[in-house]
Design a protein around this motif. Structure first.
Motif, PDB file in Angstrom:
ATOM      1  N   THR A 190      46.365  48.212  51.679  1.00 19.75           N
ATOM      2  CA  THR A 190      46.722  46.899  51.145  1.00 19.75           C
ATOM      3  C   THR A 190      45.939  46.595  49.875  1.00 19.75           C
ATOM      4  N   PHE A 191      44.654  46.854  49.900  1.00 23.62           N
ATOM      5  CA  PHE A 191      43.836  46.601  48.714  1.00 23.62           C
ATOM      6  C   PHE A 191      44.366  47.381  47.524  1.00 23.62           C
ATOM      7  N   TRP A 192      44.685  48.645  47.800  1.00 26.34           N
ATOM      8  CA  TRP A 192      45.084  49.545  46.741  1.00 26.34           C
ATOM      9  C   TRP A 192      46.474  49.221  46.195  1.00 26.34           C
ATOM     10  N   ASN A 193      47.421  48.931  47.099  1.00 23.17           N
ATOM     11  CA  ASN A 193      48.812  48.756  46.697  1.00 23.17           C
ATOM     12  C   ASN A 193      49.168  47.335  46.310  1.00 23.17           C
ATOM     13  N   VAL A 194      48.438  46.368  46.829  1.00 18.08           N
ATOM     14  CA  VAL A 194      48.829  44.986  46.581  1.00 18.08           C
ATOM     15  C   VAL A 194      47.748  44.203  45.839  1.00 18.08           C
ATOM     16  N   THR A 195      46.552  44.117  46.423  1.00 20.54           N
ATOM     17  CA  THR A 195      45.521  43.258  45.840  1.00 20.54           C
ATOM     18  C   THR A 195      45.123  43.711  44.442  1.00 20.54           C
ATOM     19  N   LEU A 196      44.736  44.959  44.350  1.00 22.27           N
ATOM     20  CA  LEU A 196      44.218  45.445  43.077  1.00 22.27           C
ATOM     21  C   LEU A 196      45.233  45.338  41.942  1.00 22.27           C
ATOM     22  N   PRO A 197      46.493  45.792  42.129  1.00 26.84           N
ATOM     23  CA  PRO A 197      47.459  45.654  41.042  1.00 26.84           C
ATOM     24  C   PRO A 197      47.623  44.214  40.583  1.00 26.84           C
ATOM     25  N   VAL A 198      47.586  43.301  41.546  1.00 26.91           N
ATOM     26  CA  VAL A 198      47.817  41.927  41.145  1.00 26.91           C
ATOM     27  C   VAL A 198      46.629  41.358  40.369  1.00 26.91           C
ATOM     28  N   ILE A 199      45.402  41.733  40.713  1.00 31.79           N
ATOM     29  CA  ILE A 199      44.258  41.186  39.987  1.00 31.79           C
ATOM     30  C   ILE A 199      43.794  42.111  38.874  1.00 31.79           C
ATOM     31  N   SER A 201      44.599  42.681  35.869  1.00 28.73           N
ATOM     32  CA  SER A 201      44.342  42.193  34.525  1.00 28.73           C
ATOM     33  C   SER A 201      42.990  41.506  34.441  1.00 28.73           C
ATOM     34  N   ALA A 202      42.594  40.816  35.496  1.00 31.67           N
ATOM     35  CA  ALA A 202      41.286  40.165  35.461  1.00 31.67           C
ATOM     36  C   ALA A 202      40.176  41.201  35.459  1.00 31.67           C
ATOM     37  N   VAL A 203      40.362  42.263  36.230  1.00 30.28           N
ATOM     38  CA  VAL A 203      39.335  43.308  36.276  1.00 30.28           C
ATOM     39  C   VAL A 203      39.214  43.984  34.911  1.00 30.28           C
ATOM     40  N   LEU A 204      40.362  44.371  34.353  1.00 33.78           N
ATOM     41  CA  LEU A 204      40.324  45.035  33.057  1.00 33.78           C
ATOM     42  C   LEU A 204      39.792  44.107  31.981  1.00 33.78           C
ATOM     43  N   GLY A 205      40.267  42.863  32.031  1.00 33.85           N
ATOM     44  CA  GLY A 205      39.831  41.901  31.033  1.00 33.85           C
ATOM     45  C   GLY A 205      38.326  41.704  31.059  1.00 33.85           C
ATOM     46  N   SER A 206      37.771  41.577  32.256  1.00 32.20           N
ATOM     47  CA  SER A 206      36.333  41.363  32.318  1.00 32.20           C
ATOM     48  C   SER A 206      35.596  42.623  31.902  1.00 32.20           C
ATOM     49  N   ALA A 207      36.181  43.799  32.157  1.00 31.44           N
ATOM     50  CA  ALA A 207      35.535  45.035  31.707  1.00 31.44           C
ATOM     51  C   ALA A 207      35.448  45.061  30.187  1.00 31.44           C
ATOM     52  N   LEU A 208      36.538  44.688  29.543  1.00 33.24           N
ATOM     53  CA  LEU A 208      36.547  44.636  28.081  1.00 33.24           C
ATOM     54  C   LEU A 208      35.494  43.666  27.561  1.00 33.24           C
ATOM     55  N   LEU A 209      35.433  42.533  28.223  1.00 33.99           N
ATOM     56  CA  LEU A 209      34.484  41.506  27.813  1.00 33.99           C
ATOM     57  C   LEU A 209      33.061  42.016  27.935  1.00 33.99           C
ATOM     58  N   VAL A 210      32.752  42.638  29.073  1.00 31.84           N
ATOM     59  CA  VAL A 210      31.405  43.154  29.284  1.00 31.84           C
ATOM     60  C   VAL A 210      31.074  44.191  28.220  1.00 31.84           C
ATOM     61  N   PHE A 211      32.041  45.042  27.928  1.00 29.37           N
ATOM     62  CA  PHE A 211      31.822  46.090  26.932  1.00 29.37           C
ATOM     63  C   PHE A 211      31.424  45.470  25.586  1.00 29.37           C
TER      64      PHE A 211
END
Lengths: 274, 312, 327
Positions: A190-199, A201-211
């Motif tokens: 569930t985490f892999w197929n549903v939760t992670l895909p939906v969030i 953009s927030a994960v990637l976005g914050s990664a960019l920000l941190v970088f």
């Protein structure tokens, strides 16, 4: 502006507002424009008047060994800081959103501190910590610019990931996870197929920000840096000595990169709200 | 179940216990990390402020003399007050600049609003050094402003008081922190439903009255958040003073900390100053949050402070 | 035939002390359409969620085909849920949504494609396979949610107020469609709703819940005509409740059974004063007041001219139509 067929009589309030807003906008941008302009200044001293046009300073950058070393160090640092921030921040955000554990309120406050406090305080605190446990500022060199500065960036920037991902999680409808489990997906699936895909953009976005934030970080880095400078500190050194347009050239490149990253980040986070 | 029987552990209990165990394990990594790398350092800083410096060597003996020196010598309280004064002026100016632009963006810009907002925010992410340095170019003796003024004949000699003074520092700080102040204000203004303004005008309020009685009060949480950020961050700034302050370059609190941890090598005293700064900041944040809570009529939209901290 | 689903003394107590489900026992027959009906807070949704596996009971057991379900996580239970707000995965197409359960169970791809196409046909959405959920209307999303559940051929289908967000006409159509699917596919339907008319329309049996307990469990007609308590009488359909002779007892008589008294009518006669006349299309409701001040509503017989306000009437009903109920 307004494409309406009928217009209200031009009123001074609105015009005044536009004028003020415009001036403020200019105020924010003109200094930056000046910096970029003088990257093409054909003289060794940055002074009035502007002498067009040369790109030799960009060339000088490529030959500035110290600056290139600093750039590499900054990149390494940023990558590691991002990895740490994600590795700790994403679970941290989930912990805040889903779990009840002793000390949760304190954890929440603590995580926000580096974002709100002046970097000096966080930098100094980390310095006393590392010196107390005896971790040398140059330890790990040349693989890393120094373990303290890597860990320091990680610690300070984890907050960015936690806040962004947590905000996204709060908007995430958990019934989607229930539906997924109802359809025979285990918790991990569930985490892999549903939760992670939906969030995602927030994960990637914050990664960019941190970088980006890591690349530009000065206050904490100032106290924790070992033998090898990062870009901001290297530029800082150049600034204190004398200003050739080479600094402007470096600044222009940094500006351009930051713009690209931020536009990417905006795209990512805007998708999420659609 | 009679009184002498032990309560049986049902499978349901075991299921619940295993869930609880997984909860603790899941929270362990982030909580552990944050504890070790954030809580401990702040605690160590606090501890260091009580250590004694003997013959230039750091010892672990506990003493209050650092605080004694801090509050006893005129230099330190003066510096703190000076920094606070600068920060206050920077905050007020930032507010005056940020609010109209935020208002404009939130209410008057129809097309490309997101684009323009991004444009306002981008400078925040551009290197801080670049922005501070820009003023050095502009304000220097051979700098842009002087050159420009001389060229149009306003002055004969370059003005020397522009750069390397507290005014330069303030100008740079205002420039740097105006977008910071703008963000939470914009966020709050944007969230005000148009229907509120329409309702106000429907009830005979002029545009100015609508602003004063409806928009302004509702925007206060954003104002408080933005001002708090600007104040705390400008008070803690040490780059701008060093680059642009000249003789005044050591007059901000953070510069003191930097030198105490650097050349002056007095960690305990530096720690003490930092602790005082930390304390002031926390008090300020608590007050700001309290004000914000009481003024948060919008409700359910998340704290402006939190959003400001998110940089979104 | 043995029950397909058995709830045995199911209780759910929340950490704040609230008891959502209080010692509920229920047998569900295979293939039946059973509705858990109740107001919000009655425990119907919590019960359903415990059966689905999203809540752990505080005590009690859930058995499916005689085997305990209580300790199994949702992804190991042979039932599927249609959620109130559909819970369609926003990042997947309709087709991927419907095939999700089959994918998770590692059904071969060719079979997935075939079954998904069938399921979409069954809910009349065959052409929309490639769309994203947000591009669909509420009614269409609801049918995707249905297909997504049914494609897995569950033994039991759980439905959590799935029609609430639809407009009236669509809701009525879907009610009939669901009833047909239940008959056609032979799948047991366990349905949760607060809409008593919906429950009466679709169910084989209704369990009316109140404060975490089952107030009455019976077929729709029986529940309508023979309510056992005042609460049931009041909840289901419209009813008049007149105070009985002893405290705590009431006489329930439905408006459609009351008519103006003719000379030939029996001994029950009440004098009333008309307070309101409400025309609602199919029926004209006449609100009246008894001498005692109690209200009484009746449906005016079709074809006759309804009385004016403040008119006085005598009304009657057949004794066997009234039910005596306790509190």
């Amino acid at each position: 502006m307004s494409g309406t067929a009928t217009r209200r009589p031009a009123d001074r309030l609105t015009t005044g507002l536009w004028a003020t807003g415009g001036l403020v906008f200019l105020f924010i941008y003109l200094p930056l424009a000046v910096v970029v302009l003088y990257a093409f200044h054909d003289a060794s001293i940055v002074a009035w008047p502007f002498k067009p046009f040369t790109t030799r300073w960009f060339g000088a950058l490529l030959e500035d060994r110290a600056l290139i070393d600093a750039a590499i160090a900054s990149l390494k640092l940023a990558l590691m800081a991002t990895a740490i921030a994600l590795g700790v921040g994403v679970p941290g955000a989930f912990a805040l959103d889903r779990l009840q554990f002793p000390g949760k309120a304190a954890f929440e406050r603590l995580v926000l501190l580096p974002l709100i406090l002046p970097g000096v305080i966080t930098g100094v605190a980390l310095l006393t910590f590392f010196s107390f446990i005896g971790l040398s500022l140059s330890s790990g060199f040349p693989l890393v610019p120094g373990w303290p500065v890597v860990l320091g960036h990680g610690a300070a920037l984890t907050s960015v990931v936690v806040t962004q991902v947590y905000a996204r999680l709060r908007r995430f409808d958990r019934v989607l996870e229930e539906a997924s489990q109802d359809l025979y997906a285990s918790e991990w699936a569930t985490f892999w197929n549903v939760t992670l895909p939906v969030i995602r953009s927030a994960v990637l976005g914050s990664a960019l920000l941190v970088f980006t934030l890591s690349l530009d970080e000065i206050a904490v880095t100032f106290f924790l840096i070992g033998r090898q400078n990062t870009i901001p500190l290297q530029i800082w050194g150049l600034l204190r000595r004398g200003i050739t347009p080479e600094v402007n050239a470096a600044a222009t490149i940094i500006f351009a990169l930051s713009v690209v990253v931020i536009v990417l980040w905006a795209r990512l986070t805007r998708e999420a709200t659609e | 179940m009679s009184a002498t029987e032990l309560p049986r552990v049902t499978p349901l209990d075991r299921l619940r216990a295993s869930t609880r165990l997984r909860t603790l394990v899941g929270a362990a990594l982030p909580v552990g990390w944050v504890t070790i790398l954030l809580l401990l350092p702040y605690l160590f800083l606090f501890a260091h402020s009580f250590f004694r410096l003997r013959n230039g060597q750091l010892t672990h003996e506990l003493t209050l003399e650092n605080y004694g020196r801090l509050f006893g010598t005129a230099l330190y309280p003066q510096t703190i007050l000076f920094s606070a004064g600068i920060a206050l002026r920077v905050t007020l100016c930032s507010l005056l600049l940020a609010y109209p632009l935020a208002y404009l963006l939130a209410f008057k810009v129809k097309r490309h609003r997101n684009l323009l907002y991004m444009a306002v925010i981008i400078p925040l992410w551009v290197s801080y050094l670049v922005r501070a340095y820009a003023w050095k170019i502009i304000l220097g003796q051979e700098g842009i402003l002087n050159g420009f003024l001389m060229a149009i004949g306003v002055i004969d000699q370059p003005l020397t008081m522009l750069l390397y003074s507290k005014w330069a520092v303030m100008l740079a700080l205002i420039h740097i922190y105006t977008p910071f102040t703008l963000m939470p204000i914009y966020a709050v203004l944007e969230a005000i439903p148009v229907s509120y303004k329409e309702a106000s005008q429907d009830l005979y309020a002029s545009r100015w009255a609508t602003f004063r009685h409806v928009v302004l009060p509702l925007s206060l949480p954003g104002v408080v958040a933005g001002c708090t950020f600007a104040f705390v961050l400008s008070m803690g700034d040490f780059i701008a003073p060093l680059l642009l302050g000249g003789n005044d370059s050591a007059l901000m609190v953070s510069n003191l900390v930097v030198s105490l941890f650097g050349v002056a090598f007095n960690w305990p005293l530096g720690a003490a100053v930092s602790v005082v700064m930390l304390g002031m900041t926390l008090v300020l944040l608590t007050i700001a949050r309290g004000i914000e809570d009481r003024m948060n009529y919008a409700g359910g939209q998340g704290k402006a402070m939190g959003r400001g901290a998110l940089h979104t | 035939m043995p029950p397909i689903l058995q709830l045995s003394h199911l209780t759910k107590r929340f950490p704040n002390g609230a008891v959502a489900v209080d010692d509920v026992s229920l047998d569900v027959a295979p293939g039946e359409f059973l509705t858990l009906l109740g107001a919000s807070g009655s425990g119907k949704t919590t019960t359903l969620r415990m059966i689905a596996g999203f809540e752990h009971p505080t005590s009690g057991e859930i058995l499916m085909d005689g085997r305990p379900l209580t300790l199994l996580p949702p992804f190991k239970r042979e039932l599927n849920t249609v959620f109130q707000q559909y819970a369609l995965f926003p990042h997947m197409s309709v087709r991927d949504n419907v095939g999700y359960g089959l994918r998770m169970r590692k059904v071969p791809k060719a079979e997935i494609a075939e079954r998904v196409a069938q399921a979409l046909e069954m809910v009349q959405l065959g052409a929309l396979g490639e769309r994203a959920p947000r591009q669909l209307s509420g009614g269409q999303q609801q049918r995707v949610a249905l297909a997504r559940a049914l494609v897995n051929r569950p033994r039991v289908l759980l439905l959590d107020e799935p029609l609430g967000a639809l407009d009236l006409k669509l809701r009525k159509e879907m009610q009939l469609e669901l009833k047909h699917l239940n008959r056609q596919l032979g799948i047991t339907f366990l349905y949760v709703t607060h809409d008593q008319e919906e429950a009466l329309t679709m169910s084989d049996r209704i369990a009316l819940m109140r404060n975490g307990r089952i107030e009455q469990l019976s077929g729709p007609r029986e529940m309508y005509e023979q309510p056992r308590t005042r609460y049931v009488a009041d909840f289901i359909g419209e009813t008049n409740l007149l105070a009985g002779k002893t405290a705590g007892s009431w006489i329930a008589i439905r408006p459609e059974h009351i008519r103006p008294a003719a000379v030939t009518d029996g001994p029950i006669r009440l004098d009333v004063t008309v307070t309101d006349v409400v025309f609602t299309g199919a029926v004209t409701r006449v609100h009246t007041r008894l001498a005692s001040g109690e209200p009484l509503v009746l449906h005016w017989p079709a074809g006759g001219a309804p009385p004016a306000a403040d008119a006085r009437l005598t009304v009657t009903w057949d004794e066997e139509r009234a039910t005596r109920v306790g509190d």
